[in-house]
Motif scaffolding. Structure first.
Motif, mmCIF file in Angstrom:
data_model
loop_
_atom_site.group_PDB
_atom_site.id
_atom_site.type_symbol
_atom_site.label_atom_id
_atom_site.label_comp_id
_atom_site.label_asym_id
_atom_site.label_seq_id
_atom_site.Cartn_x
_atom_site.Cartn_y
_atom_site.Cartn_z
ATOM 1 N N LEU A 1 0.864 -1.131 0.348
ATOM 2 C CA LEU A 1 -0.141 -0.175 0.225
ATOM 3 C C LEU A 1 0.678 1.489 0.009
ATOM 4 N N VAL A 2 2.076 1.247 0.443
ATOM 5 C CA VAL A 2 3.096 2.723 0.557
ATOM 6 C C VAL A 2 3.502 3.054 -0.423
ATOM 7 N N VAL A 3 3.676 1.407 -1.126
ATOM 8 C CA VAL A 3 4.661 1.322 -2.222
ATOM 9 C C VAL A 3 3.277 2.143 -3.944
ATOM 10 N N ALA A 4 2.057 2.167 -3.409
ATOM 11 C CA ALA A 4 0.919 2.117 -3.988
ATOM 12 C C ALA A 4 0.825 3.728 -3.972
ATOM 13 N N LEU A 5 1.289 3.934 -2.802
ATOM 14 C CA LEU A 5 0.962 5.756 -2.412
ATOM 15 C C LEU A 5 1.635 6.381 -3.119
ATOM 16 N N ALA A 6 2.913 5.853 -2.364
ATOM 17 C CA ALA A 6 4.112 6.778 -3.932
ATOM 18 C C ALA A 6 4.220 7.184 -4.858
ATOM 19 N N LEU A 7 3.869 5.227 -5.925
ATOM 20 C CA LEU A 7 3.391 5.654 -7.682
ATOM 21 C C LEU A 7 2.544 6.855 -7.286
ATOM 22 N N HIS A 8 1.049 7.142 -6.663
ATOM 23 C CA HIS A 8 -0.347 7.441 -6.371
ATOM 24 C C HIS A 8 0.159 9.471 -6.881
ATOM 25 N N VAL A 9 1.465 9.542 -5.587
ATOM 26 C CA VAL A 9 2.012 10.853 -5.137
ATOM 27 C C VAL A 9 2.738 10.856 -6.669
ATOM 28 N N ALA A 10 3.561 10.389 -6.697
ATOM 29 C CA ALA A 10 4.932 10.327 -7.990
ATOM 30 C C ALA A 10 3.608 10.907 -9.450
ATOM 31 N N SER A 11 2.687 10.477 -9.235
ATOM 32 C CA SER A 11 2.171 10.343 -10.632
ATOM 33 C C SER A 11 1.245 12.151 -10.543
ATOM 34 N N ILE A 12 1.422 12.451 -9.719
ATOM 35 C CA ILE A 12 0.942 13.861 -9.933
ATOM 36 C C ILE A 12 2.058 15.238 -9.692
ATOM 37 N N VAL A 13 3.013 14.221 -8.942
ATOM 38 C CA VAL A 13 4.126 15.172 -8.589
ATOM 39 C C VAL A 13 4.868 15.488 -10.322
ATOM 40 N N LEU A 14 4.780 14.293 -11.127
ATOM 41 C CA LEU A 14 5.130 14.577 -12.584
ATOM 42 C C LEU A 14 4.404 15.370 -13.354
ATOM 43 N N ARG A 15 3.079 14.854 -13.276
ATOM 44 C CA ARG A 15 2.184 15.782 -14.094
ATOM 45 C C ARG A 15 2.435 17.525 -13.318
ATOM 46 N N GLY A 16 2.777 17.826 -12.732
ATOM 47 C CA GLY A 16 2.921 19.186 -12.137
ATOM 48 C C GLY A 16 4.197 19.465 -13.090
ATOM 49 N N PHE A 17 5.180 19.087 -13.017
ATOM 50 C CA PHE A 17 6.179 19.167 -13.719
ATOM 51 C C PHE A 17 6.681 19.185 -15.068
ATOM 52 N N ALA A 18 5.381 18.508 -15.736
ATOM 53 C CA ALA A 18 5.801 18.653 -16.722
ATOM 54 C C ALA A 18 4.328 19.004 -17.713
ATOM 55 N N THR A 19 3.419 19.661 -16.985
ATOM 56 C CA THR A 19 2.942 21.063 -17.281
ATOM 57 C C THR A 19 3.235 22.371 -17.251
ATOM 58 N N HIS A 20 4.485 22.195 -15.797
ATOM 59 C CA HIS A 20 4.573 23.623 -15.525
ATOM 60 C C HIS A 20 3.590 24.568 -14.552
ATOM 61 N N ARG A 21 2.456 23.486 -13.903
ATOM 62 C CA ARG A 21 1.389 24.783 -12.916
ATOM 63 C C ARG A 21 1.163 23.844 -11.936
ATOM 64 N N PHE A 22 0.604 23.822 -11.169
ATOM 65 C CA PHE A 22 0.037 23.296 -10.045
ATOM 66 C C PHE A 22 -0.888 21.756 -10.601
ATOM 67 N N PRO A 23 -0.841 20.484 -10.166
ATOM 68 C CA PRO A 23 -1.380 19.993 -10.775
ATOM 69 C C PRO A 23 -3.126 19.838 -10.239
ATOM 70 N N LEU A 24 -4.020 20.975 -10.601
ATOM 71 C CA LEU A 24 -5.173 20.632 -9.822
ATOM 72 C C LEU A 24 -6.131 21.497 -10.993
ATOM 73 N N GLY A 25 -5.521 21.303 -12.747
ATOM 74 C CA GLY A 25 -6.817 22.467 -13.250
ATOM 75 C C GLY A 25 -7.802 21.442 -14.011
ATOM 76 N N ASN A 26 -8.082 20.278 -13.335
ATOM 77 C CA ASN A 26 -8.994 19.469 -14.212
ATOM 78 C C ASN A 26 -9.881 18.381 -13.159
ATOM 79 N N MET A 27 -10.572 17.389 -13.902
ATOM 80 C CA MET A 27 -11.703 16.479 -12.421
ATOM 81 C C MET A 27 -10.116 15.765 -12.724
ATOM 82 N N TYR A 28 -10.150 15.015 -13.426
ATOM 83 C CA TYR A 28 -8.955 14.040 -13.770
ATOM 84 C C TYR A 28 -7.715 14.234 -12.340
ATOM 85 N N GLU A 29 -7.339 15.246 -12.355
ATOM 86 C CA GLU A 29 -6.079 15.606 -12.035
ATOM 87 C C GLU A 29 -6.538 15.857 -10.057
ATOM 88 N N PHE A 30 -8.363 16.571 -10.000
ATOM 89 C CA PHE A 30 -8.705 17.147 -8.343
ATOM 90 C C PHE A 30 -8.832 15.052 -8.220
#
Length: 323
Positions: A83-112
């Motif tokens: 479960l900890v590994v899953a959460l780490a991957l989960h958080v990593a996907s959020i952080v990487l989305r932010g780096f990819a878009t150069h913004r805070f990753p909360l701009g649509n329903m998928y990210e929310f």
């Protein structure tokens, strides 16, 4: 700045892998809980056999089975590491989305939804550490998996800049608070539903099937009620802060604090219902099932606000990213 497609692909890969690992952890917990139920049956058989004058030929084998730590129990004990590994991957996907878009990753329903479900898991990590809460984890992870599946399919949006209306410093403040509150409210809603089930379950009644076995392993109703109450105490001020900060942002963006937009109205209704639950929970005669039903109603209002308001009803907050 242009979208970094490579980082965006890594974000999507981390998200999909995290969902698979969450599913694996859920299956491991189900397996462990079902086996624990079987061991309780063996214990009862051993006690009854010990009082008989005639020795049971199968007694030595059952005793050895009870003393040995079965594979399923070892797998269940490892589920939290998974479960900890899953959460780490989960958080990593959020952080990487932010780096990819150069913004805070909360701009649509998928990210929310991705952020809200991560908040629910983190909250569970804090409040469900003990072994007696493992059955709750199963019932919490199932809706989280459903939401993540919807996020990765129906709600998915490619990495892209946000619409001009969301280019504000209020985005990380307002939406982070609301998404975190939604994750905690998800936990509270699940706990109240389990509480309502538990109070209707007669003591000592043997449950049938995998679902019945898991439900039979839940903590007592009072414990579930306390968990729901603690979660709502945290979710309520977060929702309140989100509504207030959203009004301040609305004044800056649209020149008015409140306009009874569908999103604003539904958010206010959910917040009032959570306030009513907390009041009912402290009122004699309401603090049991009546209060829990109010909490469930607030949870339904939150889901209605997330899906129906964003995807069906048009308004100033129509930023679902689905068009």
């Amino acid at each position: 700045m242009p979208i970094d497609e490579t980082i965006a692909r890594f974000s999507d890969f981390a998200f999909k892998t995290g969902v698979v690992v969450y599913l694996l952890a859920t299956l491991m917990l189900i397996w462990q809980l079902a086996t624990t139920q079987s061991r309780k049956v063996i214990e009862r058989e051993l006690v009854s056999a010990g009082g008989d004058s005639v020795a049971d030929p199968a007694l030595p084998g059952k005793l050895a089975e009870l003393k040995a730590k079965p594979l399923a129990e070892r797998v269940g004990n490892s589920a939290f590491a998974v479960l900890v590994v899953a959460l780490a991957l989960h958080v990593a996907s959020i952080v990487l989305r932010g780096f990819a878009t150069h913004r805070f990753p909360l701009g649509n329903m998928y990210e929310f939804v991705t952020m809200a479900t991560a908040a629910a898991v983190v909250f569970g990590m804090v409040f469900l550490r003990e072994q007696r809460y493992r059955a709750i984890w199963v019932f919490l992870l199932v809706p989280i998996l459903v939401l993540l599946f919807l996020a990765g399919t129906v709600l998915y949006a490619d990495a892209a800049p946000v619409v001009p209306a969301l280019k504000s410093y209020w985005l990380p403040i307002h939406v982070t608070i609301v998404s975190t509150g939604s994750g905690v409210a998800l936990f509270a809603g699940v706990a109240s539903l389990l509480f309502l089930y538990r109070v209707r379950q007669p003591d000592g009644k043997e449950s049938k099937g995998v679902l019945g076995t898991l439900a039979g392993r839940l903590p007592d109703a009072r414990t579930l009620d306390r968990l729901a109450y603690k979660a709502t105490i945290i979710a309520f001020p977060l929702f309140g802060a989100g509504v207030i900060l959203g009004a301040i942002w609305a004044e800056a963006a649209w020149g008015r604090f409140w306009g009874w937009d569908p999103k604003e109205t539904c958010s206010f209704i959910a917040w009032v219902l959570y306030a009513a639950y907390l009041h009912a929970r402290a009122t004699s005669g309401w603090r049991d099932t009546k209060a829990a039903w109010i909490n469930v109603a607030a949870f339904v209002a939150m889901l209605f606000n997330l899906f129906i308001i964003n995807m069906v009803i048009s308004g100033l907050h129509s930023y679902a990213g689905l068009n």
